[in-house]
Design an enzyme around this catalytic site. Structure first.
Site, PDB file in Angstrom:
ATOM      1  N   VAL A 132      27.793  40.151 -31.537  1.00 23.36           N
ATOM      2  CA  VAL A 132      29.135  39.727 -31.160  1.00 23.36           C
ATOM      3  C   VAL A 132      29.533  38.490 -31.971  1.00 23.36           C
ATOM      4  CG1 VAL A 132      30.629  38.969 -29.281  1.00 23.36           C
ATOM      5  CG2 VAL A 132      28.795  40.603 -28.824  1.00 23.36           C
ATOM      6  N   GLY A 134      29.321  37.648 -35.076  1.00 21.60           N
ATOM      7  CA  GLY A 134      28.482  37.214 -36.197  1.00 21.60           C
ATOM      8  C   GLY A 134      27.744  35.912 -35.983  1.00 21.60           C
ATOM      9  N   GLU A 190      35.834  47.946 -44.493  1.00 23.03           N
ATOM     10  CA  GLU A 190      35.062  49.078 -44.999  1.00 23.03           C
ATOM     11  C   GLU A 190      35.987  50.064 -45.706  1.00 23.03           C
ATOM     12  OE1 GLU A 190      31.716  49.395 -44.158  1.00 23.03           O
ATOM     13  OE2 GLU A 190      31.686  47.610 -42.894  1.00 23.03           O
ATOM     14  N   LYS A 205      32.347  44.888 -28.877  1.00 23.01           N
ATOM     15  CA  LYS A 205      31.999  43.493 -28.599  1.00 23.01           C
ATOM     16  C   LYS A 205      32.493  43.080 -27.214  1.00 23.01           C
ATOM     17  CE  LYS A 205      32.045  42.591 -33.531  1.00 23.01           C
ATOM     18  NZ  LYS A 205      32.979  42.439 -34.680  1.00 23.01           N
TER      19      LYS A 205
END
Lengths: 437, 437
Positions: A132, A134, A190, A205
């Site tokens: 969660v 980073g 991405e 998260k």
């Protein structure tokens, strides 16, 4: 004390970041932890690929199973991702009495209830700080530092890709598509950005955050999730004129009748802390009844920040090895037998302010009609804006921010407004943040 | 498991806050901690005084010694303040094998080295989360969550009184004296505000922060400390014109030659997070080499926020009771035998940008002379502002922000500028923040 031996499953960006960090700061980490932490073994898909970290001290292979079964390994670090193979390997590691560290939010959000039950049974610990936000230590902050508080609400920017796109749309005046392409060019999104822009990653998260905040089982499939993919640049502009920024927030909040868990674009007053978190950064506000509002800010992704949290978990795990299991911090903040079911509210029960934009065919009298309908339902008005639309000369755009109201009531009003003969297609509806710094 | 029994020394605002919190959230705390935490005994100065919390379950007396010697007590909560009697009692509690929790920054900053040595010797733990930034979990964040990082710098608003006064001066356009009186009226400043406005309280906290960041002994008396008592409203205004807010910061920063530890009013770019922390709130930024910048925000004082951190420490302590001492988190983040001396730099070795304001008698040629002196010493200029002073028609006020430079060099330049025949008395010098969000 003898070193802690870590076996790594998957040695991509994050895995290499962890090895690099343990190498670069190894001495200082040992000064803190009191013992060395060594990656002794790793499994990768392709042995021929060049790695972004030194691997000469690592026994590198392709067999994940061999690592989770290796009696020499103390801790398994799972960095494969997803909830398929990763799940099987984590469960096998637990069954073999190994502690596990993971950065896999998807796995924890969907399979965490099973995983933690197995871990509690086996007397091992599964750590997931990096799952969660980073590098932001939000799991430890909520689970330990705020443990004396009844958590009233949590609201956070927990997906850097979405936040980067919204920042670009706001400051650079670009469209959603342009901002997304920019994010992809810079490596913040991405190639397939679905999980990020549709809010699924944020919901993973939030499932974890909600569970830890309220002592309820992980409930990913109960989260109301809207992404940013349909957000119009016009609404960002109108919100700004009214003194708000639009942020993609995950919100977990107690109500008397249950808990709200929702992920959606949200209007936040422009002076609020969360309104000013820009680019790919993350930030989370947690309101505890004793401490009041607190906030946590930092990088939500990237090799370094993720490795920072992973290695913190490895250090914690090294310390945990000398703890009687009864004294350990429980996985979901509350003791396993104290996790309770709570009613998770559906959207009609959410309570907050609302923003809506509607295009009307004829200006005369329509504003009175719309505000009359709101008054009828006892919906207060916070702000009104009237704008000329880009086309259709006789039309007007009416933008209204309401005061806090049950969403079911607001929906009644919106249905009535949609049914007016003067109303054009395409009413836009967004929610307004309900919290203070 | 049997309850943890806490003996409290001093049952004033914070003590009552702790008892109230343990009462109100007792069930939820037990759900998290796995065992009950009970205040069973407390010592106060005056038994007749009305308490702001229920005391019917507490054995209330006036004898602190009796509590630190009571074999029934597991944890002593020290809330007396200062480093006299509090020190003796904490040392006695440690000698009697009791864990200690304290909110006393003064005590830890000045006597922490002795206290932690005694605690490590006795195998007990002394916790002090509430000593720095009240309800913000900065000790745990730095000591545990960021343990994988080499901490490069920490910069924080750690004194709510000063921050409240600066916010009022900035937004309400009032003088320092008026803002201070307002803070006292609202209960944000003590009757004797010396410790707050002269920066001593902030320096207590910075001593703790610096030690935990760098693995050095607590070094309160080595901190360069300036308060806000001499700050002119004019400089707040000029800084704003140049795009900065003036904040009272504690800064601990590594340089190649040693570490800087300094407390002073600081110009912060107006879009930076710390520039936007207003009122009595606190916030701390920590930069780790892996995680990058992180920030922590919340209430720095008050009964609720302080109790939140104190009770978190009590819960940690309850868990620690089942840990082999070797596995515990070390008091100052680094293992006791790994605390190293490091050179703590004096002001001439600080490196940062500088703001100075000087009044000159004759405008013609003076600006060229001043900028020439700076150029001679290779001091870069970030921004220049020229203003008419309130009096003296021929005079001008010259305000310059320099680029980053060793403070010793800047002082040479300022001495030369002071020595100019055209320079009036009263050059004002402030430092500029060196960090990014």
């Amino acid at each position: 004390m003898k070193p802690v031996k870590v076996g790594v499953l998957g040695l991509g960006t994050v895995g290499a970041g962890v090895v690099n960090l343990l190498t670069r700061n190894g001495d200082e980490i040992t000064r803190r932890a009191g013992r060395q932490i060594c990656v002794t073994r790793a499994a990768v898909q392709n042995l021929d690929k060049t790695r972004d970290c030194p691997v000469n001290a690592i026994d590198l292979g392709t067999d994940c199973r061999a690592i989770v079964e290796d009696p020499e390994i103390d801790v398994v670090l799972e960095l494969i991702g997803g909830d398929g193979e990763a799940y099987d390997l984590v469960m096998a590691a637990i069954a073999n009495g190994k502690h596990v560290v993971t950065a896999n939010k998807h796995l924890i959000a969907l399979k965490g209830n099973d995983i933690f039950a197995a871990a509690d049974e086996a007397g091992v610990v599964v750590s997931f700080e990096a799952a969660v936000a980073g590098g932001i230590p939000i799991i430890k902050a909520m689970r330990e530092s705020l443990a004396a508080n009844r958590i009233e609400w949590v609201a956070g920017i927990v997906n850097g890709t979405s936040n980067f796109i919204l920042s670009q749309m706001n400051f650079e005046d670009v469209s959603f598509e342009e901002a997304l392409a920019d994010a992809q060019r810079r490596g913040f999104a991405e190639a397939d950005p679905t999980f990020d822009i549709e809010g699924i990653d944020a919901a993973h998260k939030l499932a974890i955050i909600g569970s830890i905040a309220f002592g309820i089982p992980l409930s990913f499939d109960r989260i109301h999730t809207d992404g940013i993919q349909n957000l119009a640049a016009d609404d960002i502009e109108y919100a700004a004129e009214l003194g708000y920024r639009i942020k993609h927030l995950g919100i977990a909040r107690r109500q008397e009748t249950g808990v709200e868990m929702r992920v959606h674009p949200t209007l936040v007053p422009e002076r609020a802390l969360l309104a000013n978190v820009e680019g790919e950064k993350n930030a989370i506000m947690v309101y505890g009844d004793a401490v009041g509002p607190t906030a946590y800010y930092g990088a939500g992704a990237g090799a370094g920040p993720t490795a920072s949290s992973v290695v913190a978990d490895l250090i914690d795990t090294a310390r945990i090895m000398s703890v009687d299991p009864a004294g350990r911090v429980p996985h979901l903040a509350f003791q396993p037998d104290q996790i309770t079911e709570e009613r998770i509210l559906e959207a009609p029960d959410f309570v907050c302010g609302h923003y809506f934009r509607v295009q009307v065919a004829d200006k005369t009298g329509v504003m009175a009609e719309i505000t009359g309908m709101l008054a009828e339902l006892e919906i207060g008005i916070e702000a009104i804006l009237q704008k000329d639309p880009p086309t259709a000369e006789d039309d007007a755009r009416v933008i209204i921010i309401t005061k806090s109201v049950r969403e079911g009531i607001l929906m009644q009003a919106l249905d009535q407004i949609r049914a007016l003969p003067t109303t054009r297609e395409g009413l836009v509806h967004l929610r307004v943040a309900e919290f203070d710094d």
